[in-house]
Design an enzyme around this catalytic site. Structure first.
Site, PDB file in Angstrom:
ATOM      1  N   ASN A  92       0.854  -1.193   0.000  1.00  0.00           N
ATOM      2  CA  ASN A  92       0.000   0.000   0.000  1.00  0.00           C
ATOM      3  C   ASN A  92       0.897   1.254   0.000  1.00  0.00           C
ATOM      4  OD1 ASN A  92      -1.424   2.268   1.124  1.00  0.00           O
ATOM      5  ND2 ASN A  92      -3.083   0.893   1.682  1.00  0.00           N
ATOM      6  N   HIS A 133       0.963   6.130   2.063  1.00  0.00           N
ATOM      7  CA  HIS A 133       1.714   7.048   2.923  1.00  0.00           C
ATOM      8  C   HIS A 133       2.960   7.626   2.269  1.00  0.00           C
ATOM      9  CE1 HIS A 133      -1.326   6.722   5.794  1.00  0.00           C
ATOM     10  NE2 HIS A 133      -1.214   5.402   5.854  1.00  0.00           N
ATOM     11  N   HIS A 135      -5.547   3.739  -1.618  1.00  0.00           N
ATOM     12  CA  HIS A 135      -6.874   4.124  -1.121  1.00  0.00           C
ATOM     13  C   HIS A 135      -7.172   5.552  -1.563  1.00  0.00           C
ATOM     14  CE1 HIS A 135      -9.620   4.467   2.735  1.00  0.00           C
ATOM     15  NE2 HIS A 135     -10.248   4.806   1.624  1.00  0.00           N
ATOM     16  N   ARG A 179      -9.285   8.332  -0.966  1.00  0.00           N
ATOM     17  CA  ARG A 179     -10.247   8.758   0.057  1.00  0.00           C
ATOM     18  C   ARG A 179     -11.083   9.919  -0.462  1.00  0.00           C
ATOM     19  NH1 ARG A 179      -8.720   6.689   5.557  1.00  0.00           N
ATOM     20  NH2 ARG A 179     -10.546   7.849   6.189  1.00  0.00           N
ATOM     21  N   ARG A 201      -6.804  12.929   1.004  1.00  0.00           N
ATOM     22  CA  ARG A 201      -5.738  13.376   1.901  1.00  0.00           C
ATOM     23  C   ARG A 201      -4.378  12.785   1.524  1.00  0.00           C
ATOM     24  NH1 ARG A 201      -7.511  10.146   7.325  1.00  0.00           N
ATOM     25  NH2 ARG A 201      -9.424  11.277   6.881  1.00  0.00           N
ATOM     26  N   GLU A 217      -8.621   0.751  -3.073  1.00  0.00           N
ATOM     27  CA  GLU A 217      -9.475   0.780  -1.880  1.00  0.00           C
ATOM     28  C   GLU A 217     -10.355   2.010  -1.972  1.00  0.00           C
ATOM     29  OE1 GLU A 217      -7.217   0.974   1.668  1.00  0.00           O
ATOM     30  OE2 GLU A 217      -6.362  -0.998   1.394  1.00  0.00           O
ATOM     31  N   THR A 231      -8.409   3.642   8.505  1.00  0.00           N
ATOM     32  CA  THR A 231      -9.650   2.879   8.458  1.00  0.00           C
ATOM     33  C   THR A 231      -9.792   2.104   9.766  1.00  0.00           C
ATOM     34  OG1 THR A 231      -9.170   2.677   6.123  1.00  0.00           O
ATOM     35  CG2 THR A 231     -11.001   1.381   6.948  1.00  0.00           C
ATOM     36  N   GLU A 235     -11.374  -9.102   2.952  1.00  0.00           N
ATOM     37  CA  GLU A 235     -10.106  -8.785   3.620  1.00  0.00           C
ATOM     38  C   GLU A 235     -10.409  -8.620   5.103  1.00  0.00           C
ATOM     39  OE1 GLU A 235      -7.368  -6.130   1.741  1.00  0.00           O
ATOM     40  OE2 GLU A 235      -6.571  -5.445   3.667  1.00  0.00           O
ATOM     41  N   HIS A 279      -3.933  -4.471   7.844  1.00  0.00           N
ATOM     42  CA  HIS A 279      -4.028  -3.289   8.705  1.00  0.00           C
ATOM     43  C   HIS A 279      -3.129  -3.451   9.923  1.00  0.00           C
ATOM     44  CE1 HIS A 279      -5.355   0.425  10.474  1.00  0.00           C
ATOM     45  NE2 HIS A 279      -5.925   0.691   9.317  1.00  0.00           N
TER      46      HIS A 279
HETATM   47  N1  PXP Z   1      -6.041  -3.045   4.060  1.00  0.00           N
HETATM   48  C1  PXP Z   1      -6.988  -2.085   4.072  1.00  0.00           C
HETATM   49  C2  PXP Z   1      -8.341  -2.428   3.565  1.00  0.00           C
HETATM   50  C3  PXP Z   1      -6.699  -0.781   4.520  1.00  0.00           C
HETATM   51  O1  PXP Z   1      -7.666   0.166   4.523  1.00  0.00           O
HETATM   52  C4  PXP Z   1      -5.388  -0.485   4.929  1.00  0.00           C
HETATM   53  C5  PXP Z   1      -5.046   0.901   5.361  1.00  0.00           C
HETATM   54  O2  PXP Z   1      -5.162   1.781   4.295  1.00  0.00           O
HETATM   55  C6  PXP Z   1      -4.423  -1.508   4.867  1.00  0.00           C
HETATM   56  C7  PXP Z   1      -4.788  -2.785   4.452  1.00  0.00           C
HETATM   57  C8  PXP Z   1      -3.000  -1.267   5.227  1.00  0.00           C
HETATM   58  O3  PXP Z   1      -2.862  -0.910   6.563  1.00  0.00           O
HETATM   59  P1  PXP Z   1      -1.483  -0.391   7.092  1.00  0.00           P
HETATM   60  O4  PXP Z   1      -1.182   0.874   6.362  1.00  0.00           O
HETATM   61  O5  PXP Z   1      -1.708  -0.206   8.542  1.00  0.00           O
HETATM   62  O6  PXP Z   1      -0.466  -1.470   6.782  1.00  0.00           O
END
Ligand code: PXP
Length: 253
Positions: free
Chosen positions: A13, A16, A49, A51, A55, A76, A107, A157, A197
């Site tokens: 992901n 960030h 994601h 949003r 952001r 996402e 989330t 998920e 997550h």
């Molecule tokens: N899976 C989903 C559905 C999420 O919303 C997120 C956070 O955006 C993640 C995985 C990844 O989480 P993390 O950034 O804490 O690894």
């Protein structure tokens, strides 16, 4: 499928990377460059994601990711008409439906699909008809899994946030057991199971060892750890940790 279950995919992901870019409003660091680097380092897919408040990831990021990636893109998004139109326009490999509140930092929980079955069924139907694989981000709860199946989503998920943030070992074990039970239940009713997550080197092993989980989506830890050792090295280490846990059937928590 081998004796340890199916190959475990890593979805990286890149949200960030965009968070850091947006802190200064320019174009650096570029999440698309990070995604391409992640693919070279062993990511099996890229997750982003979009949003409602934009952001981190932007509309242009999604367009560029779709155009430039050679590995699957998992978008996402919240189940809104705005996001549905964007998904149908870009046709990512997969869409993961997530709950979204403007005031949350991330989330915070899974989507309560059991209470929104009627609205979600046509929504998932439209995405599926466009050839997009739909997954739903839910709490590890059999009631939500039954709802996912009834709605017609092929993938779920499981939210690992409660497991990852539990401070006490006993509490963490309870959350891990919920994830294990849900992953087994998902396979039993014919759903492909993903998880994510909050996962880090410390927490990934017991989740990666669950044989019916096919994919982990990890972001924040990888981007943070990259500050110290680089993104490619961080991804390679995560891949190694996942593979080792899957091969050993790591049950430690
Ligand atoms: N899976 C989903 C559905 C999420 O919303 C997120 C956070 O955006 C993640 C995985 C990844 O989480 P993390 O950034 O804490 O690894």
């Amino acid at each position: 499928m081998n004796v340890f279950g199916p190959f475990l995919r890593l979805g990286v992901n890149v949200d960030h990377v965009a968070t850091v870019r947006n802190a200064r409003g320019g174009s650096h660091p570029d999440p698309v460059r990070a995604a391409l680097l992640a693919a070279d380092a062993g990511a099996d897919g890229i997750t982003a994601h979009l949003r409602e408040d934009r952001r981190h990831i932007s509309d242009v990021d999604i367009m560029r990711l779709k155009a430039e990636l050679k590995i699957p893109l998992n978008l996402e998004m919240a189940a809104t008409q705005e996001m549905l139109a964007i998904a149908l326009k870009h046709k990512p490999h997969a869409v993961c439906l997530v709950p979204e509140k403007r005031e949350e930092r991330t989330t915070e929980g899974g989507l309560d699909i059991a209470s929104a079955q009627a609205a979600l069924t046509p929504f998932v139907g439209e995405l599926t008809a466009a050839g997009i694989r739909v997954s739903m981000f839910i709490e590890p709860d059999p009631r939500q899994l039954d709802a996912a199946r009834a709605i017609g989503a092929p993938v779920v998920e499981l939210h690992t946030g409660a497991y990852c943030s539990a401070l006490l070992g006993s509490e963490r074990n309870q959350h891990l057991e919920r994830v294990r039970t849900a992953a087994r239940y998902a396979a039993g009713i014919g759903l492909e199971c993903h998880a994510g997550h909050g996962l880090s080197y410390e927490t990934v092993g017991p989740i990666a060892a669950i044989p019916t989980i096919a994919e982990l989506n990890i972001g924040h830890f990888l981007v943070g750890e990259a500050i110290f050792v680089g993104f490619a090295e961080t991804i390679k280490r995560m891949r190694t940790a996942m593979d080792a846990a899957r091969a050993n059937g790591n049950v430690k928590s």
